[in-house]
Design an enzyme around this catalytic site. Structure first.
Site, mmCIF file in Angstrom:
data_model
loop_
_atom_site.group_PDB
_atom_site.id
_atom_site.type_symbol
_atom_site.label_atom_id
_atom_site.label_comp_id
_atom_site.label_asym_id
_atom_site.label_seq_id
_atom_site.Cartn_x
_atom_site.Cartn_y
_atom_site.Cartn_z
ATOM 1 N N GLU A 36 -10.056 7.381 2.884
ATOM 2 C CA GLU A 36 -11.050 6.559 3.634
ATOM 3 C C GLU A 36 -10.162 5.285 3.988
ATOM 4 O OE1 GLU A 36 -10.487 6.288 0.336
ATOM 5 O OE2 GLU A 36 -10.215 4.313 0.161
ATOM 6 N N LYS A 64 0.775 -1.276 0.032
ATOM 7 C CA LYS A 64 -0.060 -0.198 -0.049
ATOM 8 C C LYS A 64 1.043 1.222 0.033
ATOM 9 C CE LYS A 64 -4.520 -1.429 1.263
ATOM 10 N NZ LYS A 64 -4.282 -2.965 1.770
ATOM 11 N N SER A 105 1.799 -9.862 -0.750
ATOM 12 C CA SER A 105 1.400 -8.477 -0.847
ATOM 13 C C SER A 105 1.855 -7.614 0.534
ATOM 14 C CB SER A 105 -0.293 -8.227 -1.277
ATOM 15 O OG SER A 105 -0.871 -8.889 -0.237
HETATM 16 C C1 LIG Z 1 -5.228 -3.785 1.485
HETATM 17 C C2 LIG Z 1 -4.446 -5.352 1.315
HETATM 18 C C3 LIG Z 1 -4.696 -5.933 0.025
HETATM 19 C C4 LIG Z 1 -6.127 -5.783 -0.623
HETATM 20 O O1 LIG Z 1 -6.197 -4.744 -1.575
HETATM 21 P P1 LIG Z 1 -5.693 -4.950 -3.213
HETATM 22 O O2 LIG Z 1 -5.939 -3.381 -3.465
HETATM 23 O O3 LIG Z 1 -6.663 -5.683 -3.744
HETATM 24 O O4 LIG Z 1 -4.300 -5.080 -3.342
HETATM 25 C C5 LIG Z 1 -3.914 -7.000 -0.037
HETATM 26 N N1 LIG Z 1 -2.979 -7.257 0.830
HETATM 27 C C6 LIG Z 1 -2.594 -6.722 1.812
HETATM 28 C C7 LIG Z 1 -1.336 -6.823 2.622
HETATM 29 C C8 LIG Z 1 -3.374 -5.367 2.039
HETATM 30 O O5 LIG Z 1 -3.124 -4.623 3.026
#
Ligand SMILES: *Cc1c(COP(=O)(O)O)cnc(C)c1O
Length: 394
Positions: A109, A87, A376
């Site tokens: 948000e 993010k 992610s």
């Molecule tokens: C917020 C988040 C997601 C989901 O958001 P996307 O916009 O689909 O990437 C996925 N993995 C983590 C670690 C997150 O914090």
């Protein structure tokens, strides 16, 4: 992929009141002006390297690969970024854009709080005023993230109307934007919302796929057979996928949360089990009732819990360029434990959905095939929740 009006096939667009239309048009112009500007690119790259810690490693998960006995598994380590997920890539990019636009006040948000924390982090470093709208219920469920944002100097505004959750927080943020457009930048957290946000967020997250491509070519001298990522709004997935879209030999798999099971209706998998509709000012696959209103969703991973999805993912599904599958809560928890145990990496529950899919598919593939999974985020934030889940489900 997208034309000037921000459509991806029939999806996307900007279904907003006239007051907002002008603001979004201006945002699009400013974004297009700066995105290829060399001094902007240099500044962005500087912060991505020295502050975020990029490039993130492309790690060969040798132990997991051996254990599963099939395709070679590589993990793109977005969990190692400052603040622990992908993010921050978007937050840094957009805050730099806001700075170029001469804006000193940033609003956002947040649902689970992850995007709020990334935004507050970027604003702290650039000394910007930061206001985070959060449904009152979410401020109670995510009290620690509220405190984190406050530590970072942000003001968290609990939204007390409607269902007191993410949807109401988006509405409150949009109202603020319309009222304070001259001095305010609205930072959206995923590849959703009206044009140009899906385009802007994809742009700043594409660094994931660009790096992964360069890294796999260096390590294996060829492209991967599969790339896999979890899909909430879809920003980490779009970031990995986008630079590979023209490479037709690379198969693309997005993983949605099946929650308690698609057949139960308790999930957040609009691409697998929803229908096209309009939510938050754009068209996409969404989970909806007979009247086209969004319905309640469920996922063990707060970051995946959204009834809509990015318009470009909707398009990639319809054109067949990407395939979308769904992983249940219990499968995600198993993958959370498996990666921790096998590789010494505790993944975010969101990312655990992608890992679970890889655990399913790798054994059926040939040893000379290659999968890249997007890790992610890190799972420290989820350890308590998983502990309770295991206690209640054993
Ligand atoms: C917020 C988040 C997601 C989901 O958001 P996307 O916009 O689909 O990437 C996925 N993995 C983590 C670690 C997150 O914090």
């Amino acid at each position: 992929m997208s034309n000037s009006r921000g459509y991806y096939g029939e999806f996307g667009g900007a279904f907003v009141p006239p007051g907002l239309e002008k603001i979004l048009k201006n945002l699009e112009e400013e974004f297009l002006r700066y995105k290829d500007d060399q001094s902007f690119i240099d500044e962005l790259n500087y912060y991505l390297r020295d502050y975020v810690g990029r490039p993130s490693p492309l790690y060969f998960a040798e132990q997991l690969t051996k254990k599963l006995g099939g395709a070679k598994i590589y993990l793109k380590r977005e969990d190692l970024n400052h603040t622990g997920s992908h993010k921050i890539n978007n937050a840094i990019g957009q805050v730099l854009l806001a700075k170029r636009m001469g804006v000193k006040r940033v609003i956002a948000e947040t649902g689970a709080g992850q995007h709020g924390v990334a935004t507050a982090t970027a604003c702290a470093m650039f000394n910007m005023e930061c206001i985070i709208y959060m449904g009152e219920l979410d401020t109670q469920r995510q009290a620690l993230n509220v405190f984190r944002m406050e530590l970072l100097g942000a003001k968290v505004v609990p939204v007390k109307r409607g269902t007191r959750s993410l949807k109401d927080a988006v509405d409150a943020a949009l109202e603020d934007l319309v009222e304070n457009a001259d001095n305010t930048y609205y930072m959206l957290g995923s590849v959703v919302g009206p044009h140009p946000y899906p385009l802007i967020v994809r742009h700043f997250q594409s660094v994931i796929g660009r790096e992964a491509k360069e890294q796999i070519l260096e390590k294996e001298n060829r492209l991967p057979d599969y790339i896999v990522a979890c899909v909430g709004g879809g920003s980490n997935a779009m970031g990995l996928f986008y630079p590979f879209i023209e490479d037709k030999e690379v198969k693309i798999i997005g993983v949605e949360p099946a929650g308690l099971g698609l057949e139960t209706g308790k999930h957040a998998a609009p691409l697998c089990a929803g229908k096209p509709g309009v939510i938050h000012g754009f068209k996409c696959y969404m989970m909806q009732d007979e009247n086209g209103n969004p319905i309640p969703t469920h996922s063990i991973a707060a970051g995946l819990d959204y009834p809509g999805v990015g318009p470009e993912h909707s398009y990639l599904k319809d054109t067949g360029r990407a395939e979308y599958v769904a992983i249940k809560d219990d499968e995600a928890v198993e993958a959370f434990k498996e990666l921790s145990n096998t590789e010494g990496i505790i993944p975010a529950l969101e990312s655990s959905h992608a890992i679970a899919q890889i655990i399913k598919m790798a054994p059926k593939l040939d040893k000379n095939q290659i999968i890249i999974g997007n890790l992610s985020g890190r799972g420290d934030k989820d350890v308590q929740q998983v502990k309770e889940y295991i206690k209640n489900n054993s």
